[in-house]
Motif scaffolding. Structure first.
Motif, PDB file in Angstrom:
ATOM      1  N   GLU A   1       0.828  -1.203   0.000  1.00 64.09           N
ATOM      2  CA  GLU A   1       0.000   0.000   0.000  1.00 64.09           C
ATOM      3  C   GLU A   1       0.865   1.257   0.000  1.00 64.09           C
ATOM      4  O   GLU A   1       0.549   2.252  -0.663  1.00 64.09           O
ATOM      5  CB  GLU A   1      -0.926  -0.006   1.225  1.00 64.09           C
ATOM      6  CG  GLU A   1      -1.985  -1.096   1.172  1.00 64.09           C
ATOM      7  CD  GLU A   1      -2.872  -0.975  -0.056  1.00 64.09           C
ATOM      8  OE1 GLU A   1      -3.321   0.151  -0.373  1.00 64.09           O
ATOM      9  OE2 GLU A   1      -3.106  -2.006  -0.715  1.00 64.09           O
ATOM     10  N   TYR A   2       1.936   1.214   0.740  1.00 59.84           N
ATOM     11  CA  TYR A   2       2.878   2.344   0.814  1.00 59.84           C
ATOM     12  C   TYR A   2       3.391   2.684  -0.581  1.00 59.84           C
ATOM     13  O   TYR A   2       3.496   3.855  -0.969  1.00 59.84           O
ATOM     14  CB  TYR A   2       4.017   1.933   1.740  1.00 59.84           C
ATOM     15  CG  TYR A   2       5.130   2.935   1.953  1.00 59.84           C
ATOM     16  CD1 TYR A   2       5.098   3.828   3.025  1.00 59.84           C
ATOM     17  CD2 TYR A   2       6.246   2.952   1.121  1.00 59.84           C
ATOM     18  CE1 TYR A   2       6.143   4.704   3.246  1.00 59.84           C
ATOM     19  CE2 TYR A   2       7.294   3.835   1.336  1.00 59.84           C
ATOM     20  CZ  TYR A   2       7.235   4.715   2.403  1.00 59.84           C
ATOM     21  OH  TYR A   2       8.275   5.588   2.617  1.00 59.84           O
ATOM     22  N   LEU A   3       3.697   1.659  -1.368  1.00 62.11           N
ATOM     23  CA  LEU A   3       4.283   1.879  -2.686  1.00 62.11           C
ATOM     24  C   LEU A   3       3.304   2.512  -3.671  1.00 62.11           C
ATOM     25  O   LEU A   3       3.723   3.104  -4.671  1.00 62.11           O
ATOM     26  CB  LEU A   3       4.803   0.559  -3.254  1.00 62.11           C
ATOM     27  CG  LEU A   3       6.031  -0.041  -2.538  1.00 62.11           C
ATOM     28  CD1 LEU A   3       6.354  -1.417  -3.108  1.00 62.11           C
ATOM     29  CD2 LEU A   3       7.231   0.882  -2.642  1.00 62.11           C
ATOM     30  N   LYS A   4       2.010   2.426  -3.401  1.00 63.49           N
ATOM     31  CA  LYS A   4       1.023   3.001  -4.312  1.00 63.49           C
ATOM     32  C   LYS A   4       1.118   4.517  -4.397  1.00 63.49           C
ATOM     33  O   LYS A   4       0.703   5.114  -5.396  1.00 63.49           O
ATOM     34  CB  LYS A   4      -0.387   2.576  -3.897  1.00 63.49           C
ATOM     35  CG  LYS A   4      -0.676   1.096  -4.134  1.00 63.49           C
ATOM     36  CD  LYS A   4      -2.091   0.726  -3.708  1.00 63.49           C
ATOM     37  CE  LYS A   4      -2.361  -0.761  -3.953  1.00 63.49           C
ATOM     38  NZ  LYS A   4      -3.722  -1.146  -3.510  1.00 63.49           N
ATOM     39  N   THR A   5       1.667   5.159  -3.369  1.00 62.55           N
ATOM     40  CA  THR A   5       1.808   6.615  -3.408  1.00 62.55           C
ATOM     41  C   THR A   5       2.772   7.049  -4.506  1.00 62.55           C
ATOM     42  O   THR A   5       2.716   8.196  -4.980  1.00 62.55           O
ATOM     43  CB  THR A   5       2.301   7.146  -2.057  1.00 62.55           C
ATOM     44  OG1 THR A   5       3.561   6.539  -1.739  1.00 62.55           O
ATOM     45  CG2 THR A   5       1.314   6.839  -0.946  1.00 62.55           C
ATOM     46  N   PHE A   6       3.630   6.144  -4.938  1.00 62.24           N
ATOM     47  CA  PHE A   6       4.604   6.496  -5.965  1.00 62.24           C
ATOM     48  C   PHE A   6       3.983   6.596  -7.349  1.00 62.24           C
ATOM     49  O   PHE A   6       4.611   7.122  -8.270  1.00 62.24           O
ATOM     50  CB  PHE A   6       5.757   5.484  -5.966  1.00 62.24           C
ATOM     51  CG  PHE A   6       6.604   5.563  -4.726  1.00 62.24           C
ATOM     52  CD1 PHE A   6       7.704   6.391  -4.668  1.00 62.24           C
ATOM     53  CD2 PHE A   6       6.267   4.828  -3.603  1.00 62.24           C
ATOM     54  CE1 PHE A   6       8.466   6.481  -3.523  1.00 62.24           C
ATOM     55  CE2 PHE A   6       7.017   4.908  -2.448  1.00 62.24           C
ATOM     56  CZ  PHE A   6       8.128   5.739  -2.410  1.00 62.24           C
ATOM     57  N   ASP A   7       2.762   6.114  -7.502  1.00 68.55           N
ATOM     58  CA  ASP A   7       2.074   6.295  -8.780  1.00 68.55           C
ATOM     59  C   ASP A   7       1.916   7.782  -9.081  1.00 68.55           C
ATOM     60  O   ASP A   7       1.955   8.197 -10.250  1.00 68.55           O
ATOM     61  CB  ASP A   7       0.699   5.626  -8.748  1.00 68.55           C
ATOM     62  CG  ASP A   7       0.788   4.109  -8.687  1.00 68.55           C
ATOM     63  OD1 ASP A   7       1.866   3.565  -9.008  1.00 68.55           O
ATOM     64  OD2 ASP A   7      -0.210   3.474  -8.299  1.00 68.55           O
ATOM     65  N   VAL A   8       1.723   8.577  -8.039  1.00 67.12           N
ATOM     66  CA  VAL A   8       1.539  10.020  -8.217  1.00 67.12           C
ATOM     67  C   VAL A   8       2.868  10.695  -8.541  1.00 67.12           C
ATOM     68  O   VAL A   8       2.973  11.488  -9.479  1.00 67.12           O
ATOM     69  CB  VAL A   8       0.911  10.647  -6.959  1.00 67.12           C
ATOM     70  CG1 VAL A   8       0.848  12.177  -7.095  1.00 67.12           C
ATOM     71  CG2 VAL A   8      -0.477  10.077  -6.717  1.00 67.12           C
ATOM     72  N   THR A   9       3.897  10.390  -7.761  1.00 66.77           N
ATOM     73  CA  THR A   9       5.164  11.094  -7.975  1.00 66.77           C
ATOM     74  C   THR A   9       5.808  10.719  -9.313  1.00 66.77           C
ATOM     75  O   THR A   9       6.313  11.590 -10.026  1.00 66.77           O
ATOM     76  CB  THR A   9       6.141  10.817  -6.823  1.00 66.77           C
ATOM     77  OG1 THR A   9       6.333   9.410  -6.672  1.00 66.77           O
ATOM     78  CG2 THR A   9       5.620  11.398  -5.524  1.00 66.77           C
ATOM     79  N   THR A  10       5.790   9.432  -9.659  1.00 67.67           N
ATOM     80  CA  THR A  10       6.411   9.051 -10.927  1.00 67.67           C
ATOM     81  C   THR A  10       5.648   9.622 -12.121  1.00 67.67           C
ATOM     82  O   THR A  10       6.238   9.871 -13.174  1.00 67.67           O
ATOM     83  CB  THR A  10       6.517   7.522 -11.071  1.00 67.67           C
ATOM     84  OG1 THR A  10       5.215   6.936 -10.935  1.00 67.67           O
ATOM     85  CG2 THR A  10       7.453   6.951 -10.021  1.00 67.67           C
ATOM     86  N   ALA A  11       4.347   9.871 -11.950  1.00 64.76           N
ATOM     87  CA  ALA A  11       3.548  10.404 -13.053  1.00 64.76           C
ATOM     88  C   ALA A  11       4.019  11.789 -13.485  1.00 64.76           C
ATOM     89  O   ALA A  11       3.856  12.169 -14.653  1.00 64.76           O
ATOM     90  CB  ALA A  11       2.072  10.458 -12.665  1.00 64.76           C
TER      91      ALA A  11
END
Length: 373
Positions: free
Chosen positions: A72-82
């Motif tokens: 779940e923690y790693l899902k926040t990276f969908d925003v930053t990498t975008a």
């Protein structure tokens, strides 16, 4: 998240932790963006955000990361990498990354990131690495003009759930003369062992490229074993669950004894650095076997037993943290003084992916800086 770090003092109103020279070994580029930068880049890239208020967005990242689960923690990276899919976006994020490290007193930092996650807008792997290096160089120059001497190296990362690790290893070696100092694998750990990437690790060993591997965060001792013997890791990314191989028993009276298992013994005796990230380890549930509070973190146990522990942020945005803050939290929890903090920084200097002479220079700079406080 405030990009100007709060001032942190040693217990009792002692030295400013912010002013102490520091080394950052485990810090993700896509986990260290400024919320205001995300808002601006998202607007130009057409990326939808949970909120366009920078302060509220920073709080959103922290809430989402406080899941107790690495997945779940790693899902926040969908925003930053975008918002990091163009040359301009990568250059800006990398430049600000250096500026924020310098503001936190860092004199040497290794920034890790996965180029394979930044290709959706037409960049090639090589162009992505070159863009990040351009930003890092610009950041170093900018803070240098303000009187802060800092050096940054890239850790090129492959995603362990994908099948591009050999290609990424070749990318890392190709750019070792252009800022890349080492290789890493990251991503979902459980179910994706290091042995899946043996071809990449064999190639890196042949090319004498230093390797660190995320292990002992979302999986246990077998993952660490794989990082060391399949990955030939010189450092362990987190490695906190190595404490599972430390047995504490009670002898006569109030006396206790500690027994190291073979894996823990190997890591300690070979002085393989542990890239511990206290706040992140709480957020992802990496220390769930010991508790839910920082006081439960096995950091102090590992330190007292002589392991080469280092202090890291992992993802400054998701944990709303800085290296100074992490050191302050540890000092509050375990009563560390300035001498302890110096040990952690000297451990990091010794473990840096630099030539011996440059690691010795870093150590000298650490000692000199701590003596002045």
């Amino acid at each position: 998240m405030n990009t100007s770090p709060d001032e942190y003092l040693l217990p009792g109103g002692g030295a400013s932790i912010n002013a102490l020279p520091k080394i950052s070994l485990h810090d993700h580029l896509d986990g260290g963006l400024r919320p205001a930068t995300i808002v601006e880049l998202a607007d130009s890239a057409g990326v939808d955000l949970p909120t366009t208020d920078a302060a509220s967005l920073g709080s959103w990242f922290v809430r989402q990361a406080n899941s107790g689960s690495l997945v779940e923690y790693l899902k926040t990276f969908d925003v930053t990498t975008a918002v990091m899919q163009t040359r301009e976006g990568l250059v800006r994020v990398a430049r600000e990354f250096v500026e924020d490290l310098a503001r936190d007193g860092v004199i040497y930092g290794e920034v890790r990131w996965a180029p394979e996650q930044h290709l959706t807008r037409g960049l090639t792997l090589d162009q992505a690495v070159e863009a990040v290096q351009e930003g890092l160089d610009a950041g170093v120059e900018h803070v240098g003009q303000a009187g802060h001497d800092i050096r940054i190296g890239q850790l090129v990362t492959a995603m362990r759930h994908a099948n591009h690790s050999l290609e990424i290893a070749e990318l890392a070696v190709r750019h070792r003369g252009n800022g890349v100092v080492g290789f890493d694998i990251a991503g979902a750990e459980l179910g994706f062992p290091a042995r899946n990437h043996v071809a990449a690790f064999d190639y890196l060993a042949h090319e004498f490229m230093p390797v660190t591997v995320h292990a002992g965060e979302a999986d246990g001792l077998e993952s660490i074993r794989g990082a060391l013997f399949d990955g030939r890791a010189l450092r362990l990314g987190h490695g906190v669950r190595l404490a599972e191989d430390v047995k504490i028993g009670r002898a006569d009276g109030d006396n206790t004894f500690v027994t190291l298992g073979p894996l823990a013994q190997w890591v300690r005796d070979r002085e393989i650095a542990l890239e511990l990230s206290p706040s992140s380890n709480l957020q992802t549930g990496a220390i769930a076997a010991w508790g839910k509070d920082l006081l439960d973190h096995p950091f102090d146990l590992l330190y007292q037993l002589g392991f080469r522990v280092t202090v890291n942020t992992d993802n400054r945005l998701m944990s709303n943290t800085t290296l100074s803050k992490e050191m302050a939290l540890l000092s509050d929890a375990f009563g560390y003084d300035i001498d302890d903090l110096e040990v952690f920084q000297l451990n990091a200097a010794a473990a840096a992916f630099l030539p011996l002479e440059e690691r010795e220079e870093l150590a000298d700079a650490i000692v000199a800086g701590f003596e002045n406080e």
